[in-house]
Design a protein around this motif. Structure first.
Motif, PDB file in Angstrom:
ATOM      1  N   ASN A  28       0.709  -1.364  -0.008  1.00  0.00           N
ATOM      2  CA  ASN A  28      -0.258   0.171   0.157  1.00  0.00           C
ATOM      3  C   ASN A  28       1.031   1.486  -0.126  1.00  0.00           C
ATOM      4  O   ASN A  28       0.521   2.353  -0.524  1.00  0.00           O
ATOM      5  CB  ASN A  28      -0.985   0.101   1.153  1.00  0.00           C
ATOM      6  N   TYR A  29       2.158   1.335   0.497  1.00  0.00           N
ATOM      7  CA  TYR A  29       2.837   2.477   0.441  1.00  0.00           C
ATOM      8  C   TYR A  29       4.119   2.275  -0.540  1.00  0.00           C
ATOM      9  O   TYR A  29       4.899   3.459  -0.718  1.00  0.00           O
ATOM     10  CB  TYR A  29       3.531   2.611   1.943  1.00  0.00           C
ATOM     11  N   ASN A  30       3.977   1.315  -1.454  1.00  0.00           N
ATOM     12  CA  ASN A  30       5.086   1.244  -2.554  1.00  0.00           C
ATOM     13  C   ASN A  30       4.448   1.612  -3.923  1.00  0.00           C
ATOM     14  O   ASN A  30       3.324   1.375  -4.112  1.00  0.00           O
ATOM     15  CB  ASN A  30       5.529   0.059  -2.849  1.00  0.00           C
ATOM     16  N   PRO A  31       5.182   2.400  -4.493  1.00  0.00           N
ATOM     17  CA  PRO A  31       4.828   2.763  -6.090  1.00  0.00           C
ATOM     18  C   PRO A  31       4.989   1.272  -6.785  1.00  0.00           C
ATOM     19  O   PRO A  31       5.602   0.462  -6.418  1.00  0.00           O
ATOM     20  CB  PRO A  31       5.905   3.745  -6.519  1.00  0.00           C
ATOM     21  N   MET A  32       3.927   1.325  -7.730  1.00  0.00           N
ATOM     22  CA  MET A  32       3.946   0.079  -8.322  1.00  0.00           C
ATOM     23  C   MET A  32       3.979   0.216  -9.815  1.00  0.00           C
ATOM     24  O   MET A  32       3.545   1.516 -10.395  1.00  0.00           O
ATOM     25  CB  MET A  32       2.485  -0.776  -8.038  1.00  0.00           C
TER      26      MET A  32
END
Length: 124
Positions: free
Chosen positions: A30-34
């Motif tokens: 949820n806190y990682n860019p994808m």
């Protein structure tokens, strides 16, 4: 075990649409860019689109701007790639990936988790 699993690929005709999904398991992203990348036969893996943690920031490669849309649902730990007006040159294996950085990135080497890929084939 961390896993990214893509789905939604297939064989379509030029002008059709597909929606790819990437479901994460084993940890939250949820806190990682994808991001989404693609690799055509005989070519290097190339950047397609990326999204920051809350969906407020997105980047696209020029060839898909206006046709593809990246989005995410953090409640489902899932990232999507809506592909409209598909062209034969979009044919490739599409990969989902998660970065190790705090910012969305177009650089494949910033991504440390990768899915197994899903084939997209667009016929003319």
């Amino acid at each position: 075990q961390v896993q990214l699993v893509e789905s939604g690929g297939g064989l379509v005709q030029a002008g059709d649409s597909l929606r790819l999904s990437c479901a994460a398991s084993g940890r939250t992203f949820n806190y990682n860019p994808m991001g989404w990348f693609r690799q055509a036969p005989g070519k290097e893996r190339e950047f397609v689109a990326t999204i920051n943690w809350n969906g407020a920031i997105t980047y696209y490669t020029d060839s898909v701007k206006g046709r593809f849309t990246i989005s995410r649902d953090n409640a489902k730990n899932t990232v999507y790639l809506q592909m409209d007006s598909l062209k034969p040159e979009d044919t490739a294996v599409y990969y989902c990936a998660a970065t190790r950085t705090g910012a969305p990135s177009t650089n494949r080497y910033d991504y440390i988790y990768w899915g197994q890929g899903t084939q997209v084939t667009v016929s003319s």
